[in-house]
Design a protein around this motif. Structure first.
Motif, PDB file in Angstrom:
ATOM      1  N   ARG A 185      -3.711  25.810  30.360  1.00  0.00           N
ATOM      2  CA  ARG A 185      -3.544  26.087  28.979  1.00  0.00           C
ATOM      3  C   ARG A 185      -3.793  24.479  28.153  1.00  0.00           C
ATOM      4  NH1 ARG A 185       0.350  25.042  25.511  1.00  0.00           N
ATOM      5  NH2 ARG A 185       1.783  24.483  27.214  1.00  0.00           N
ATOM      6  N   ILE A 186      -4.525  24.557  27.069  1.00  0.00           N
ATOM      7  CA  ILE A 186      -4.817  23.243  26.243  1.00  0.00           C
ATOM      8  C   ILE A 186      -4.099  23.885  24.923  1.00  0.00           C
ATOM      9  CG2 ILE A 186      -6.284  22.069  27.543  1.00  0.00           C
ATOM     10  CD1 ILE A 186      -8.369  22.989  25.580  1.00  0.00           C
ATOM     11  N   ARG A 187      -3.767  23.248  24.329  1.00  0.00           N
ATOM     12  CA  ARG A 187      -3.183  23.248  22.836  1.00  0.00           C
ATOM     13  C   ARG A 187      -2.377  24.462  22.691  1.00  0.00           C
ATOM     14  NH1 ARG A 187      -8.515  22.804  22.198  1.00  0.00           N
ATOM     15  NH2 ARG A 187      -9.587  21.043  21.662  1.00  0.00           N
ATOM     16  N   GLU A 217      -4.756  14.924  35.710  1.00  0.00           N
ATOM     17  CA  GLU A 217      -5.261  14.910  34.646  1.00  0.00           C
ATOM     18  C   GLU A 217      -6.920  15.254  34.445  1.00  0.00           C
ATOM     19  OE1 GLU A 217      -3.819  14.888  31.380  1.00  0.00           O
ATOM     20  OE2 GLU A 217      -1.853  14.726  32.195  1.00  0.00           O
ATOM     21  N   ALA A 218      -7.371  16.116  33.748  1.00  0.00           N
ATOM     22  CA  ALA A 218      -8.846  16.218  33.772  1.00  0.00           C
ATOM     23  C   ALA A 218      -9.531  16.271  32.440  1.00  0.00           C
ATOM     24  CB  ALA A 218      -9.036  17.452  34.611  1.00  0.00           C
ATOM     25  N   GLY A 219      -8.800  15.715  31.382  1.00  0.00           N
ATOM     26  CA  GLY A 219      -9.389  15.412  30.174  1.00  0.00           C
ATOM     27  C   GLY A 219      -8.991  16.738  29.315  1.00  0.00           C
ATOM     28  N   PHE A 220      -8.965  16.563  27.900  1.00  0.00           N
ATOM     29  CA  PHE A 220      -8.999  17.617  27.111  1.00  0.00           C
ATOM     30  C   PHE A 220      -7.648  18.080  27.297  1.00  0.00           C
ATOM     31  CE2 PHE A 220     -13.390  17.914  27.793  1.00  0.00           C
ATOM     32  CZ  PHE A 220     -13.860  17.943  26.712  1.00  0.00           C
ATOM     33  N   GLY A 221      -6.550  17.683  27.852  1.00  0.00           N
ATOM     34  CA  GLY A 221      -4.918  17.842  28.083  1.00  0.00           C
ATOM     35  C   GLY A 221      -4.880  18.727  29.039  1.00  0.00           C
ATOM     36  N   VAL A 277     -14.377  19.802  33.574  1.00  0.00           N
ATOM     37  CA  VAL A 277     -15.476  19.511  32.473  1.00  0.00           C
ATOM     38  C   VAL A 277     -16.199  18.339  33.071  1.00  0.00           C
ATOM     39  CG1 VAL A 277     -16.247  18.732  30.182  1.00  0.00           C
ATOM     40  CG2 VAL A 277     -14.326  20.445  30.467  1.00  0.00           C
ATOM     41  N   GLN A 278     -17.275  18.284  33.343  1.00  0.00           N
ATOM     42  CA  GLN A 278     -18.310  17.233  33.943  1.00  0.00           C
ATOM     43  C   GLN A 278     -18.965  16.523  32.835  1.00  0.00           C
ATOM     44  OE1 GLN A 278     -19.337  18.073  38.475  1.00  0.00           O
ATOM     45  NE2 GLN A 278     -20.024  19.811  37.130  1.00  0.00           N
ATOM     46  N   ASP A 285     -10.977  15.665  42.875  1.00  0.00           N
ATOM     47  CA  ASP A 285     -12.211  15.776  43.234  1.00  0.00           C
ATOM     48  C   ASP A 285     -12.934  16.000  44.626  1.00  0.00           C
ATOM     49  OD1 ASP A 285     -12.764  14.941  40.507  1.00  0.00           O
ATOM     50  OD2 ASP A 285     -13.088  12.571  41.009  1.00  0.00           O
ATOM     51  N   LEU A 286     -11.847  16.197  45.584  1.00  0.00           N
ATOM     52  CA  LEU A 286     -12.082  16.457  47.185  1.00  0.00           C
ATOM     53  C   LEU A 286     -11.795  17.876  47.357  1.00  0.00           C
ATOM     54  CD1 LEU A 286     -10.330  13.214  48.606  1.00  0.00           C
ATOM     55  CD2 LEU A 286     -12.838  13.686  48.001  1.00  0.00           C
ATOM     56  N   ALA A 287     -11.225  18.475  46.298  1.00  0.00           N
ATOM     57  CA  ALA A 287     -10.983  20.182  46.547  1.00  0.00           C
ATOM     58  C   ALA A 287     -12.621  20.710  46.674  1.00  0.00           C
ATOM     59  CB  ALA A 287     -10.224  20.490  45.428  1.00  0.00           C
TER      60      ALA A 287
END
Length: 195
Positions: free
Chosen positions: A57-59, A103-107, A83-84, A113-115
């Motif tokens: 969830r974001i926001r 943390e992957a951006g956008f909150g 998001v890439q 990355d290895l998953a």
């Protein structure tokens, strides 16, 4: 309706949907998340070997963490989106119970990355709005549209929302893929051939 008119209408609907969603109290949000999780497990059919894509969830989106935790605890394979880039599809990475999220951006949070990557059989989708035809109003970035276009199979698309996010009508462009199901605290609605 021309593409520019559709996008203009959607922009106005996004503003309206943001306001409706933001007006909900934290108690209403928490209650809705619990109710949506209960309805998901009661009414949505999936196999033990199905891959299920969720989201962090974001926001003020409806929180699907209660669903994700129960799925992982039961051994279900869960993937989370990353998001890439602005024009790239989402990278769907497997989240395993003993692995941390980053943390992957956008909150949002995501697996490493290895998953490993996996194609989902069912996708839990956040949204800003939905209508009674199963049209989903997203944020306008097209991430899910691009991702779904690249998946080799047709997953079941399950929108998760608050009942207050329902709109009378959302115009649908050629690239917009309708939902199969929407779950809100008010109930489960099936659309199209899944009905």
């Amino acid at each position: 309706m021309a593409d520019s008119a559709i996008e203009e209408t959607k922009a106005a609907l996004r503003r309206e949907a943001h306001i409706a969603r933001a007006a909900l109290s934290s108690e209403e949000r928490a209650d809705a998340a619990r109710q949506v999780a209960r309805l998901f497990f009661e009414d949505i059919a999936f196999a033990p070997d199905d891959v299920i894509a969720g989201y962090w969830r974001i926001r003020d989106e409806l929180d699907c963490q209660p669903i994700l935790v129960r799925l992982i605890d039961s051994g279900q394979q869960v993937v989370l989106p990353v998001v890439q880039g602005a024009e790239a599809p989402l990278d769907l990475r497997v989240w395993e119970a003993d692995q941390p999220l980053y943390e992957a951006g956008f909150g949002t949070l995501a697996p490493s990355d290895l998953a490993p990557r996996a194609e989902p059989d069912l996708v839990l989708m956040p949204l800003l709005g939905f209508d009674d035809a199963g049209t989903r109003l997203g944020y306008g970035g097209g991430y899910y549209d691009r991702t779904l276009a690249e998946i080799g199979k047709k997953p079941m698309l399950v929108g998760l929302a608050f009942a207050a996010q329902e709109l009378p009508h959302i115009p649908r462009g050629d690239h917009d893929i309708p939902l199969d199901v929407v779950i809100t605290e008010a109930g489960v609605r099936f659309f199209g051939k899944s009905a």
